[in-house]
Design a protein around this motif. Structure first.
Motif, PDB file in Angstrom:
ATOM      1  N   THR A   1      42.559  46.003  -1.727  1.00  0.00           N
ATOM      2  CA  THR A   1      41.570  47.359  -1.181  1.00  0.00           C
ATOM      3  C   THR A   1      42.715  48.171  -0.556  1.00  0.00           C
ATOM      4  OG1 THR A   1      41.266  46.142   0.909  1.00  0.00           O
ATOM      5  CG2 THR A   1      39.592  46.085  -1.048  1.00  0.00           C
ATOM      6  N   ASP A   2      42.368  49.485  -0.666  1.00  0.00           N
ATOM      7  CA  ASP A   2      43.155  50.567  -0.174  1.00  0.00           C
ATOM      8  C   ASP A   2      43.466  50.666   1.202  1.00  0.00           C
ATOM      9  OD1 ASP A   2      45.044  52.981  -0.753  1.00  0.00           O
ATOM     10  OD2 ASP A   2      43.317  54.200   0.000  1.00  0.00           O
ATOM     11  N   VAL A   3      44.222  51.108   1.994  1.00  0.00           N
ATOM     12  CA  VAL A   3      44.574  51.528   3.271  1.00  0.00           C
ATOM     13  C   VAL A   3      45.339  52.973   3.214  1.00  0.00           C
ATOM     14  CG1 VAL A   3      44.402  49.053   4.078  1.00  0.00           C
ATOM     15  CG2 VAL A   3      46.557  50.285   3.496  1.00  0.00           C
ATOM     16  N   ASN A   4      45.330  53.414   4.400  1.00  0.00           N
ATOM     17  CA  ASN A   4      45.732  54.966   4.468  1.00  0.00           C
ATOM     18  C   ASN A   4      47.307  54.569   4.646  1.00  0.00           C
ATOM     19  OD1 ASN A   4      46.345  57.542   4.419  1.00  0.00           O
ATOM     20  ND2 ASN A   4      45.053  58.032   6.243  1.00  0.00           N
ATOM     21  N   ASP A   5      48.053  54.257   3.675  1.00  0.00           N
ATOM     22  CA  ASP A   5      49.439  53.931   3.865  1.00  0.00           C
ATOM     23  C   ASP A   5      50.337  55.123   3.289  1.00  0.00           C
ATOM     24  OD1 ASP A   5      48.847  53.286   1.365  1.00  0.00           O
ATOM     25  OD2 ASP A   5      50.311  51.419   1.337  1.00  0.00           O
ATOM     26  N   ASN A   6      49.739  56.114   2.536  1.00  0.00           N
ATOM     27  CA  ASN A   6      50.665  57.254   1.986  1.00  0.00           C
ATOM     28  C   ASN A   6      50.071  58.633   2.572  1.00  0.00           C
ATOM     29  OD1 ASN A   6      51.814  55.615  -0.414  1.00  0.00           O
ATOM     30  ND2 ASN A   6      49.702  54.935  -0.371  1.00  0.00           N
TER      31      ASN A   6
ATOM     32  N   ALA B   1      44.181  58.895   9.880  1.00  0.00           N
ATOM     33  CA  ALA B   1      45.539  58.199   9.857  1.00  0.00           C
ATOM     34  C   ALA B   1      45.381  56.844  10.253  1.00  0.00           C
ATOM     35  CB  ALA B   1      46.525  58.987  10.560  1.00  0.00           C
ATOM     36  N   ASP B   2      45.892  55.737   9.691  1.00  0.00           N
ATOM     37  CA  ASP B   2      45.864  54.483  10.177  1.00  0.00           C
ATOM     38  C   ASP B   2      47.213  54.427  11.126  1.00  0.00           C
ATOM     39  OD1 ASP B   2      46.036  51.630  10.468  1.00  0.00           O
ATOM     40  OD2 ASP B   2      45.482  51.481   8.395  1.00  0.00           O
ATOM     41  N   PRO B   3      46.905  53.993  12.380  1.00  0.00           N
ATOM     42  CA  PRO B   3      48.042  53.753  13.407  1.00  0.00           C
ATOM     43  C   PRO B   3      49.072  52.697  12.893  1.00  0.00           C
ATOM     44  CG  PRO B   3      45.950  53.833  14.540  1.00  0.00           C
ATOM     45  CD  PRO B   3      45.708  53.685  12.988  1.00  0.00           C
ATOM     46  N   ARG B   4      48.858  51.840  12.195  1.00  0.00           N
ATOM     47  CA  ARG B   4      49.591  50.772  11.783  1.00  0.00           C
ATOM     48  C   ARG B   4      50.811  51.221  10.819  1.00  0.00           C
ATOM     49  NH1 ARG B   4      46.185  46.404   8.645  1.00  0.00           N
ATOM     50  NH2 ARG B   4      45.215  48.483   7.924  1.00  0.00           N
ATOM     51  N   PHE B   5      50.492  52.568  10.635  1.00  0.00           N
ATOM     52  CA  PHE B   5      51.577  53.105   9.367  1.00  0.00           C
ATOM     53  C   PHE B   5      52.061  54.280  10.015  1.00  0.00           C
ATOM     54  CE2 PHE B   5      48.331  50.737   6.818  1.00  0.00           C
ATOM     55  CZ  PHE B   5      48.883  49.629   6.428  1.00  0.00           C
ATOM     56  N   LEU B   6      52.018  54.597  11.053  1.00  0.00           N
ATOM     57  CA  LEU B   6      52.361  56.023  11.633  1.00  0.00           C
ATOM     58  C   LEU B   6      53.978  55.937  11.799  1.00  0.00           C
ATOM     59  CD1 LEU B   6      49.868  57.000  14.478  1.00  0.00           C
ATOM     60  CD2 LEU B   6      50.177  57.926  12.242  1.00  0.00           C
TER      61      LEU B   6
END
Length: 734
Positions: A202-207, A297-302
């Motif tokens: 499943t997608d996460v906001n990593d782009n 935005a996903d804080p894990r990928f900031l």
């Protein structure tokens, strides 16, 4: 009691032979054994001589693990039991004959992309039908046959976990795993079963969003209306769904107040629109710096960087030929309704906004000035009156002025002018209504019989003020007086009593009304006062003087009844006369075919000789033309004419008499003839003439010489013919 002596064997094999033996049995064959209970005779049989029990088919513990049987020893001769019946249980011993099965497979599961190693995905479970309490036949272990190195499975629990970090959905979003379950604790010889597991990342906001280009350029005409779309731009985002949603904003540039950008929720495009009118002459281009940023935005990928991107948009304004523009959106003007025709009311001004600055010509849209009250100078824009104005007819005139470029007449601008007509005192006051005034015969002096008011079409700034008085001729009358109430009303009072209808039933009182305008206007209005017979409360009952001359016994109701009877009799008489006249009309008469004195006109010039050839004109002139005898359908003829005599040389009066008599008989039997006396006209001239034919057609075509000298003896009327055809013919052309 017999004692069973046997040992159960493998359920998949033919069972060993348990043996029943009675203490009474001496081995001489005098005792026989019988078996009853579950599966007796069908699954289990007994040797009646030895007591051995045998299984007749393969046994399956998973179908039935226990059988309860009863056995008995009987005397072979008497068939009587030698011992009581005995009951025993046969237990089926398990072997590993069932493989593990995944009852819930195949499986589907999902796990977020970029999940750390060991993230649980799904748990699979296999079941084994063998006896879990006997050996390792039902002890299952799990292993992964397909899906490594991305996923792993716990051997005992069947929990599938991620085995690699940073699995990217954008690189691969789905994996197919094959999981095996094997009994006998995975040892050799154990049975196994497999299932498939489809794992979706499943997608996460990593782009972050990224613009495909660093700059964009768009050309727009300056005439583009406000709120029109200038351009659509879109930043690419590899994520999907909510993770790809973004917002756009203008962060810099010289078009912040001119343009705005909004997001299209369906396509995630940035839509640039105009907020204000563009003007090529004022500014030819604009530069905008636009930013696109993820909404959530996903804080894990900031740490991967900012989840936004910027680009530059340049907008080029193109010049177009614009219509003239007025200096004001609305021109309010005022003019007195007393102004003279041709006076100036005001001026409008328009100019060509283009760099060419073309001259402008003005005109009035006549759809807004149908009566043509105003004119405008085509060059200067000066508006003047063309007709006399009347505020009471139209207080405000809203007209549209057209400004047209001289070099390009198709470019037309519109300006709006509101002309308010100022009031002057040009309308005299008059009665507010038509008054029906009455005075009672028993009225007393000083009694108010009417209160009158006035209206004026004008509208003075300080309001109306009217003054009432009697005219000079009526001031000294002895019947009525007037009192001005100073509130734009006046009261009419009686000066005497003793009004009698027999003496005078109607009085006319002229009232003079003056307004407060400058200059003031006045009018004389006549108030009609009728003398009436009133009851005790002063309510008028009868106002007609003729009432006195009516008989005492006839009331108004009686007169109405008599009048109604007279009208009824007149209507009845009219109906009777109408019906009698209709009965006298013949039944076959058709008004639409009535040809008496009717003239039918046809605008047809005819076909010349074709008409004379198509119709035999001799039928109208020749007595001897035979006609088909027709019979009237409404009258039975007494005489039928089968033939008609031929006329020879007989006197003219006899010829005409016989001709008319013959036509009369034909009309009597003609079904098409009208059933009433009518005038019949025939173009019959007789059978011959001494002069014979006067036509010159035959004489011109003939080569014979004829003598026309006798024409000169016919008198002065035939002198012209005698000159043309007589002896003096040659002299006509000499």
């Amino acid at each position: 009691m017999p004692t069973p002596r046997w040992l159960a064997r493998d359920a998949a094999e033919r069972a060993a032979s348990p043996q029943l033996h009675s203490d009474v049995d001496k081995g001489d064959g005098s005792i026989k054994y019988i078996l009853s209970g579950e599966g007796a005779s069908s699954i289990f049989i007994i040797d009646e001589n030895t007591g051995d029990i045998h299984a007749t088919k393969r046994l399956d513990r998973e179908e039935q693990a226990y059988y309860t049987l009863r056995a008995q020893a009987l005397d072979r001769l008497t068939n009587k039991p030698v011992e009581p019946e005995s009951e025993f249980v046969i237990k089926i011993q398990d072997i590993n004959d069932n493989e593990p099965k995944f009852l819930d497979g195949p499986y589907t599961a999902g796990v977020p992309e970029m999940s750390p190693v060991g993230t649980s995905v799904v748990q699979v479970t296999a079941t084994d039908a063998d006896d879990p309490t006997y050996g390792n036949s039902a002890r299952v272990v799990y292993s992964i046959l397909q899906g490594q190195p991305y996923f792993s499975v716990e051997p005992k629990t069947g929990v599938i976990k991620t085995a690699l970090p940073n699995m990217d959905r954008e690189a691969k979003d789905q994996y197919l795993l094959v999981i095996q379950a094997k009994d006998m604790v995975g040892q050799n010889g154990g049975l196994s079963g497999t299932t498939s597991v489809t794992v979706t990342l499943t997608d996460v906001n990593d782009n972050p969003p990224r613009f495909p280009r660093r700059s964009y350029q768009y050309n727009v005409p300056e005439s583009l209306p406000v709120a029109s779309v200038v351009a659509r731009i879109k930043a690419a985002d590899a994520d999907i769904g909510a993770n790809a949603e973004m917002d756009y904003k203008i962060v810099d540039g010289d078009g912040l107040g001119i343009f705005k950008i909004a997001v299209d929720k369906d396509t995630q495009e940035g839509i640039i629109t105009i907020q204000k009118d563009l003007d090529f002459e004022a500014k030819t281009s604009y530069t905008l710096r636009i930013e696109a940023a993820n909404r959530d935005a996903d804080p894990r990928f900031l740490s991967l960087g900012p989840f936004s991107d910027t680009t530059t948009v340049k907008i080029i304004v193109e010049d177009v030929d614009e219509p003239p523009v007025f200096s004001a959106p609305l021109y309010p003007m005022e003019v007195s309704e007393a102004t003279q025709v041709g006076n100036i009311i005001g001026t409008v001004a328009a100019h060509d906004p283009d760099s060419s600055n073309s001259p402008v010509r003005y005109s009035i849209d006549r759809n807004t000035d149908l009566e043509r009250y105003f004119n405008i100078d085509a060059n200067s824009g000066v508006i003047t009156t063309a007709k006399s104005l009347d505020r009471e007819t139209n207080a405000v005139h809203n007209i549209t002025v057209l400004a047209m470029e001289s070099q390009n007449p198709s470019q037309v601008g519109r300006g709006y002018v509101a002309i308010t007509i100022l009031d002057i005192n040009d309308n005299a006051p008059e009665f507010a209504m038509d008054y029906e005034t009455t005075v009672c015969e028993n009225a007393q002096p000083g009694q108010v019989i009417q209160k009158v008011s006035a209206v004026d079409k004008d509208e003075p700034a300080n309001g109306h003020q009217f003054y009432f008085s009697l005219t000079t001729d009526a001031t000294n009358n002895h019947n009525f007086s007037l009192k001005d109430n100073k509130d734009n009303t006046a009261s009419i009072l009686t000066r005497r009593n003793g009004f009698r209808r027999q003496e005078q039933s109607v009085y006319y009182l002229p009232i003079f009304i003056v307004d407060s305008g400058s200059p003031s206007l006045s009018s004389t209005n006549t108030l009609t006062i009728r003398v009436c017979d009133c009851d005790a409360d002063g309510v008028a009952q009868t106002c007609n003087a003729e009432a006195y001359v009516l008989p005492a016994g006839l009331s108004t109701g009686a007169l109405i009844a008599i009048l109604a009877c007279v009208l009824t009799l007149l209507v009845l008489i009219l109906l009777i006369v109408t019906m009698r006249r209709r009965k006298k009309e013949p039944l076959i008469f058709d008004e639409e075919r009535d040809i008496r004195e009717n003239i039918v006109r046809y605008d047809d010039e005819g076909g010349g000789e074709e008409d004379t050839e198509a119709f035999d004109m001799a039928a109208l002139r020749n007595l001897n033309v035979m006609r088909d005898t027709k019979t009237r359908r409404d009258v039975t003829p007494e005489i039928q004419f089968l033939s008609r005599p031929t006329f020879k040389s007989i006197p003219d009066n006899v010829i005409f008499r016989e001709f008319i008599w013959e036509r009369l008989k034909e009309a009597d039997v003609d079904p098409c003839a009208p059933p009433y006396d009518s005038l019949q006209t025939y173009a019959f001239e007789g059978n011959g003439s001494v002069a014979e034919s006067l036509s010159s057609l035959d004489s011109i075509s003939s080569n014979s010489d004829q003598n026309y000298d006798y024409l000169s003896d016919w008198g002065p009327r035939f002198k012209r013919l005698a000159d043309m055809y007589g002896n003096g013919q040659e002299s006509l052309y000499s």
